[in-house]
Design an enzyme around this catalytic site. Structure first.
Site, PDB file in Angstrom:
ATOM      1  N   ARG A  97      20.933  38.583  39.249  1.00 56.46           N
ATOM      2  CA  ARG A  97      22.192  37.965  39.426  1.00 56.46           C
ATOM      3  C   ARG A  97      22.469  38.219  40.974  1.00 56.46           C
ATOM      4  O   ARG A  97      22.412  39.216  41.433  1.00 56.46           O
ATOM      5  CB  ARG A  97      23.555  38.665  38.670  1.00 56.46           C
ATOM      6  CG  ARG A  97      22.982  38.119  37.103  1.00 56.46           C
ATOM      7  CD  ARG A  97      24.250  38.437  36.146  1.00 56.46           C
ATOM      8  NE  ARG A  97      23.860  38.173  34.724  1.00 56.46           N
ATOM      9  CZ  ARG A  97      23.151  38.791  34.090  1.00 56.46           C
ATOM     10  NH1 ARG A  97      22.343  39.764  34.425  1.00 56.46           N
ATOM     11  NH2 ARG A  97      23.110  38.227  32.779  1.00 56.46           N
ATOM     12  N   HIS A 122      18.414  34.524  38.353  1.00 58.71           N
ATOM     13  CA  HIS A 122      16.885  34.334  38.429  1.00 58.71           C
ATOM     14  C   HIS A 122      16.482  33.089  39.332  1.00 58.71           C
ATOM     15  O   HIS A 122      15.396  32.557  38.604  1.00 58.71           O
ATOM     16  CB  HIS A 122      16.304  34.162  36.790  1.00 58.71           C
ATOM     17  CG  HIS A 122      16.717  35.632  35.985  1.00 58.71           C
ATOM     18  ND1 HIS A 122      16.217  37.001  36.330  1.00 58.71           N
ATOM     19  CD2 HIS A 122      16.772  35.818  34.690  1.00 58.71           C
ATOM     20  CE1 HIS A 122      16.657  37.659  35.535  1.00 58.71           C
ATOM     21  NE2 HIS A 122      16.948  36.893  34.396  1.00 58.71           N
ATOM     22  N   HIS A 196       9.484  38.815  33.423  1.00 57.26           N
ATOM     23  CA  HIS A 196      10.406  39.023  32.309  1.00 57.26           C
ATOM     24  C   HIS A 196      10.130  38.788  30.829  1.00 57.26           C
ATOM     25  O   HIS A 196      10.455  38.205  30.161  1.00 57.26           O
ATOM     26  CB  HIS A 196      11.530  37.735  32.683  1.00 57.26           C
ATOM     27  CG  HIS A 196      13.004  37.861  32.125  1.00 57.26           C
ATOM     28  ND1 HIS A 196      13.419  38.224  30.713  1.00 57.26           N
ATOM     29  CD2 HIS A 196      14.011  37.814  32.766  1.00 57.26           C
ATOM     30  CE1 HIS A 196      14.535  38.133  30.652  1.00 57.26           C
ATOM     31  NE2 HIS A 196      15.091  38.180  31.823  1.00 57.26           N
ATOM     32  N   ASP A 268      22.047  46.047  29.615  1.00 56.77           N
ATOM     33  CA  ASP A 268      21.676  44.872  30.140  1.00 56.77           C
ATOM     34  C   ASP A 268      21.987  45.365  31.673  1.00 56.77           C
ATOM     35  O   ASP A 268      22.558  44.762  32.566  1.00 56.77           O
ATOM     36  CB  ASP A 268      22.224  43.819  29.836  1.00 56.77           C
ATOM     37  CG  ASP A 268      21.764  42.480  30.677  1.00 56.77           C
ATOM     38  OD1 ASP A 268      20.681  42.726  31.247  1.00 56.77           O
ATOM     39  OD2 ASP A 268      22.324  41.344  30.373  1.00 56.77           O
ATOM     40  N   GLU A 330      12.337  45.139  33.203  1.00 57.95           N
ATOM     41  CA  GLU A 330      12.068  44.140  34.452  1.00 57.95           C
ATOM     42  C   GLU A 330      12.024  45.151  35.756  1.00 57.95           C
ATOM     43  O   GLU A 330      13.133  45.631  36.254  1.00 57.95           O
ATOM     44  CB  GLU A 330      13.175  43.225  34.579  1.00 57.95           C
ATOM     45  CG  GLU A 330      13.125  42.234  33.187  1.00 57.95           C
ATOM     46  CD  GLU A 330      14.557  41.549  33.107  1.00 57.95           C
ATOM     47  OE1 GLU A 330      14.995  40.922  34.062  1.00 57.95           O
ATOM     48  OE2 GLU A 330      15.475  41.969  32.329  1.00 57.95           O
TER      49      GLU A 330
END
Length: 365
Positions: A97, A122, A196, A268, A330
């Protein structure tokens, strides 16, 4: 779909011959999309496609020798065109982000599309994940390998610079996916690139991943606000549910009343890697014995636990991807780095290409 033999490469040292095959997978914006199968001497294989430079399938054995696909993907190109935007794809020009879809370089403000609430995610809605890449089967390599290349025009999705992005995937006899990235630009810009892929070591679509055991060699992480943008703090994992320096089940602490787990709906978050051990992170499934190890030169890794999966995506073999049935690791620079001067720089200049390597290694124990 017609199957065409692309080539065979011999590894030397009496190694078995490796093979790459290709078949037509569809077309996108007038460009043919292919599905490639890379097989190693063990008979284990991965499938890739040039749409988004995507990992389509990873077929590896459990401790009893039974192969299963352990990554999210689709059986058809239409699945990729109409389904989840990111499953297994190379994500750029800026993975993760950017706050408010804005950043500055040398006093010039650049504006990006807002595709994740108030933020850019992304690389925007038509980022590198949604592009047809060029593909080249590499010859004379020790293991089957493919180079995917994307020529990104200046100001696409608001990012400056004509750029050439390369992602080379190599599939070794040790069941490693080695991903080597090279990106060049003709103009100062920002870059964050990752793959991803979602994984489930039971087999993709076979239950949740809360019983998987994770180890992440990171002494700190970057807390986020309510829109999942880093606050700028580098917080120690000590005494928190984010301390994976010793193995913990993913589900062990995911529902605890800890501010960051509440904000993220689970994990996350970007972990600040120590980058001192040979392996930076690993996830183990005790039920099948499958293990994935992650080796990277990047400063961070995003652990995502499928908190937004909701059963709307049906993947390979008719498997449905439900809530928390996949995890991502990631490898990356930190989210919102262009707006966070204390974070490692993501500025890319014409003078020096971006070079990076990440490996996903699969084994059993």
């Amino acid at each position: 779909m017609a199957l065409v033999m692309l080539g065979m490469a011999s590894c030397g040292n009496n190694k078995a011959k490796e093979m790459i095959t290709t078949e037509s997978f569809g077309s996108f914006e007038g460009k043919e999309i292919f599905l490639y199968t890379l097989t190693n001497k063990n008979g284990d294989f991965i499938r890739l496609s040039n749409y988004g430079a995507v990992i389509v399938e990873v077929s590896v054995p459990d401790r009893d020798g039974k192969r299963d696909n352990v990554t999210f993907g689709y059986d058809t190109f239409e699945g990729y065109a109409n389904g989840d935007l990111y499953f297994g794809k190379v994500v750029g020009q800026y993975a993760n982000r950017i706050a408010a879809g804005k950043f500055q370089l040398d006093g010039v403000e650049y504006t990006l599309a807002l595709n994740n609430g108030p933020n850019s995610l992304h690389g925007g809605p038509t980022g590198w994940h949604s592009r047809a890449w060029d593909a080249e089967v590499l010859k004379g390599t020790d293991y089957p390998a493919i180079r995917f290349t994307y020529n990104k025009p200046d100001m696409e999705e608001g990012f400056p610079g004509n750029m050439i992005a390369e992602a080379v995937y190599t599939w070794t006899d040790e069941n490693e996916i080695i991903m080597d990235y090279k990106v060049t630009t003709d103009r100062k810009t920002v870059l964050n690139i990752t793959n991803h892929a979602y994984f489930n070591l039971h087999g993709a679509g076979n239950g949740d991943i809360l019983d998987h055991e994770a180890l992440i060699r990171a002494s700190a992480f970057t807390p986020v606000d309510s829109t999942l943008i880093p606050t700028g703090e580098i917080r120690s994992v000590e005494g928190t549910p984010f301390d994976f320096r010793t193995p913990h089940l993913i589900g062990e602490r995911i529902s605890t009343d800890y501010d960051q787990l509440v904000l993220g709906g689970g994990y996350d978050h970007n972990f600040v890697l120590d980058n001192v051990e040979p392996v930076d992170a690993e996830v183990y499934d005790p039920s099948t014995g499958r293990l994935i190890e992650v080796i990277t030169d990047q400063p961070g890794v995003q652990l995502y636990t499928g908190n937004f999966l909701n059963g709307t995506q049906t993947g390979r073999g008719g498997k449905v991807y439900n809530y928390r049935t996949g995890f991502c690791l990631e490898t990356q620079h930190f989210p919102d780095s262009p707006n966070q001067s204390a974070f490692p720089s993501v500025v890319l200049t014409p003078a020096e290409p971006f070079l990076s390597s990440t490996t996903f290694r699969f084994s059993v124990r």
